[in-house]
Design a protein around this motif. Sequence first.
Motif: not given
Length: 160
Positions: A133-134, A149-150, A154-158
């Motif tokens: 999702s964005g 994950w956006d 292409g951005r991944y947040m953990s």
Amino acid sequence: MEKKRLIIIDANSVIHRAYHAIRGLSSSRGIPTNAIFGFTKMILKLLHDTRPGYLAVVFDAKGPTFRHNIYKEYKATRPPMPVDLVEQIPYIKKIIKGFNVKSLEIEGYEADDIIGTLAMRGAEEGFDVIIVSGDKDFKQVISSRISLWDPMKGRYMSYD
């Protein structure tokens, strides 16, 4: 033992962003296809790159949610979905069904509520969960088991 992975796609977020990112596509019959193309391309990439054990696509249900009962003005100023985007939703749902992927929409709830619940329950049951999702609101559920994950950025947040 292989890790259990659950991927949950926020359909409305991904479809809306694909719609705005890709312009000018239509079928030979004049049916707009920009959101269909963008969403399908994202699903194919996701399946190829992650090979998830479990995958769900979650939609907002039509009609009011429990929040509208609490606050009558909830999202009252939000503009309606563009007509040429509304036309594409049934085709996207057919594509999801064709991939044999589970899709969910529950009357009275937003997709965000369902996604948050699935993510929390999945993490509790030992799944590594990826929310696609964005929507930045999902940052509040990121944990050692839940990441975000956006696909458009292409951005991944953990959790760290």
